[in-house]
Design a protein around this motif. Structure first.
Motif, PDB file in Angstrom:
ATOM      1  N   ASP A 196       0.825  -1.211   0.000  1.00 27.27           N
ATOM      2  CA  ASP A 196       0.000   0.000   0.000  1.00 27.27           C
ATOM      3  C   ASP A 196       0.862   1.265   0.000  1.00 27.27           C
ATOM      4  OD1 ASP A 196      -2.244  -1.574   0.018  1.00 27.27           O
ATOM      5  OD2 ASP A 196      -2.614  -1.358   2.169  1.00 27.27           O
ATOM      6  N   PHE A 197       1.949   1.244   0.769  1.00 27.15           N
ATOM      7  CA  PHE A 197       2.821   2.416   0.842  1.00 27.15           C
ATOM      8  C   PHE A 197       3.478   2.688  -0.509  1.00 27.15           C
ATOM      9  CE2 PHE A 197       7.068   4.218   1.480  1.00 27.15           C
ATOM     10  CZ  PHE A 197       6.720   5.415   2.099  1.00 27.15           C
ATOM     11  N   TYR A 198       4.045   1.661  -1.114  1.00 27.98           N
ATOM     12  CA  TYR A 198       4.779   1.867  -2.364  1.00 27.98           C
ATOM     13  C   TYR A 198       3.880   1.979  -3.590  1.00 27.98           C
ATOM     14  CZ  TYR A 198       9.225   1.370  -0.058  1.00 27.98           C
ATOM     15  OH  TYR A 198      10.310   1.577   0.741  1.00 27.98           O
ATOM     16  N   ARG A 199       2.598   1.727  -3.443  1.00 24.17           N
ATOM     17  CA  ARG A 199       1.678   1.877  -4.579  1.00 24.17           C
ATOM     18  C   ARG A 199       1.603   3.341  -5.015  1.00 24.17           C
ATOM     19  NH1 ARG A 199      -2.698  -0.549  -2.569  1.00 24.17           N
ATOM     20  NH2 ARG A 199      -1.864  -2.532  -3.254  1.00 24.17           N
ATOM     21  N   ASN A 200       1.596   4.269  -4.052  1.00 24.14           N
ATOM     22  CA  ASN A 200       1.453   5.685  -4.368  1.00 24.14           C
ATOM     23  C   ASN A 200       2.695   6.492  -3.988  1.00 24.14           C
ATOM     24  OD1 ASN A 200      -1.219   5.287  -5.216  1.00 24.14           O
ATOM     25  ND2 ASN A 200      -1.897   5.335  -3.099  1.00 24.14           N
ATOM     26  N   TYR A 201       3.821   5.834  -3.777  1.00 26.33           N
ATOM     27  CA  TYR A 201       5.033   6.509  -3.322  1.00 26.33           C
ATOM     28  C   TYR A 201       5.731   7.191  -4.499  1.00 26.33           C
ATOM     29  CZ  TYR A 201       9.606   7.211  -1.188  1.00 26.33           C
ATOM     30  OH  TYR A 201      10.763   7.758  -0.714  1.00 26.33           O
ATOM     31  N   ASP A 202       6.051   8.460  -4.302  1.00 25.02           N
ATOM     32  CA  ASP A 202       6.778   9.226  -5.317  1.00 25.02           C
ATOM     33  C   ASP A 202       8.125   9.610  -4.725  1.00 25.02           C
ATOM     34  OD1 ASP A 202       7.549  10.700  -7.479  1.00 25.02           O
ATOM     35  OD2 ASP A 202       6.185  12.377  -7.091  1.00 25.02           O
ATOM     36  N   PHE A 241      12.164  13.241  -2.160  1.00 26.03           N
ATOM     37  CA  PHE A 241      13.510  13.811  -2.200  1.00 26.03           C
ATOM     38  C   PHE A 241      13.456  15.333  -2.144  1.00 26.03           C
ATOM     39  CE2 PHE A 241      16.817  15.712  -4.877  1.00 26.03           C
ATOM     40  CZ  PHE A 241      17.932  15.390  -4.127  1.00 26.03           C
ATOM     41  N   GLU A 242      12.556  15.921  -2.912  1.00 26.04           N
ATOM     42  CA  GLU A 242      12.446  17.378  -2.921  1.00 26.04           C
ATOM     43  C   GLU A 242      12.015  17.914  -1.562  1.00 26.04           C
ATOM     44  OE1 GLU A 242      13.403  19.542  -5.170  1.00 26.04           O
ATOM     45  OE2 GLU A 242      14.093  17.903  -6.440  1.00 26.04           O
ATOM     46  N   GLU A 243      11.109  17.229  -0.894  1.00 24.30           N
ATOM     47  CA  GLU A 243      10.677  17.664   0.441  1.00 24.30           C
ATOM     48  C   GLU A 243      11.823  17.597   1.440  1.00 24.30           C
ATOM     49  OE1 GLU A 243       7.323  15.345   1.603  1.00 24.30           O
ATOM     50  OE2 GLU A 243       6.016  16.206   0.073  1.00 24.30           O
ATOM     51  N   MET A 244      12.619  16.527   1.387  1.00 22.93           N
ATOM     52  CA  MET A 244      13.762  16.402   2.296  1.00 22.93           C
ATOM     53  C   MET A 244      14.829  17.446   1.970  1.00 22.93           C
ATOM     54  SD  MET A 244      14.346  12.350   3.013  1.00 22.93           S
ATOM     55  CE  MET A 244      14.251  11.760   1.346  1.00 22.93           C
ATOM     56  N   ARG A 245      15.024  17.750   0.687  1.00 22.20           N
ATOM     57  CA  ARG A 245      16.009  18.756   0.291  1.00 22.20           C
ATOM     58  C   ARG A 245      15.605  20.136   0.785  1.00 22.20           C
ATOM     59  NH1 ARG A 245      16.857  22.254  -3.718  1.00 22.20           N
ATOM     60  NH2 ARG A 245      14.993  21.678  -4.854  1.00 22.20           N
ATOM     61  N   LYS A 246      14.321  20.471   0.630  1.00 23.81           N
ATOM     62  CA  LYS A 246      13.831  21.769   1.087  1.00 23.81           C
ATOM     63  C   LYS A 246      13.877  21.894   2.607  1.00 23.81           C
ATOM     64  CE  LYS A 246      10.804  22.580  -2.822  1.00 23.81           C
ATOM     65  NZ  LYS A 246       9.412  22.601  -3.283  1.00 23.81           N
ATOM     66  N   ALA A 247      13.684  20.779   3.316  1.00 25.18           N
ATOM     67  CA  ALA A 247      13.717  20.815   4.775  1.00 25.18           C
ATOM     68  C   ALA A 247      15.138  20.875   5.318  1.00 25.18           C
ATOM     69  CB  ALA A 247      13.007  19.575   5.333  1.00 25.18           C
ATOM     70  N   GLY A 248      16.131  20.631   4.468  1.00 23.69           N
ATOM     71  CA  GLY A 248      17.520  20.684   4.896  1.00 23.69           C
ATOM     72  C   GLY A 248      18.022  19.374   5.508  1.00 23.69           C
TER      73      GLY A 248
END
Length: 75
Positions: A51-57, A62-69
């Motif tokens: 279920d998790f990997y069905r809709n995982y992008d 990566f972009e969210e982690m990059r923006k969060a530092g």
């Protein structure tokens, strides 16, 4: 009155009979625990991962982690 005679105690094969009983019991218990673990733990875990990997992008994550530092090497 006739007095009843006591049954003679089993003197031969007692250990083999007891071990056979214990091995069958251990096999039954281990089989039931394995089946319980498969259906109570493993199958729900597989379903949760699917279920998790069905809709995982991964790019979005990566972009969210990059923006969060969080990622020091990607700025």
């Amino acid at each position: 009155m006739t007095s009843g005679t006591l049954k003679k105690p089993q003197m031969q094969g007692l250990l083999a009979e007891r071990v056979r009983f214990l091995i069958l019991g251990a096999f039954t218990v281990s089989l039931s625990v394995a089946a319980f673990r498969k259906f109570a733990v493993a199958e729900p875990r597989k379903k949760a991962y699917a279920d998790f990997y069905r809709n995982y992008d991964s790019v979005k994550d990566f972009e969210e982690m990059r923006k969060a530092g969080t990622l020091q090497s990607a700025k």
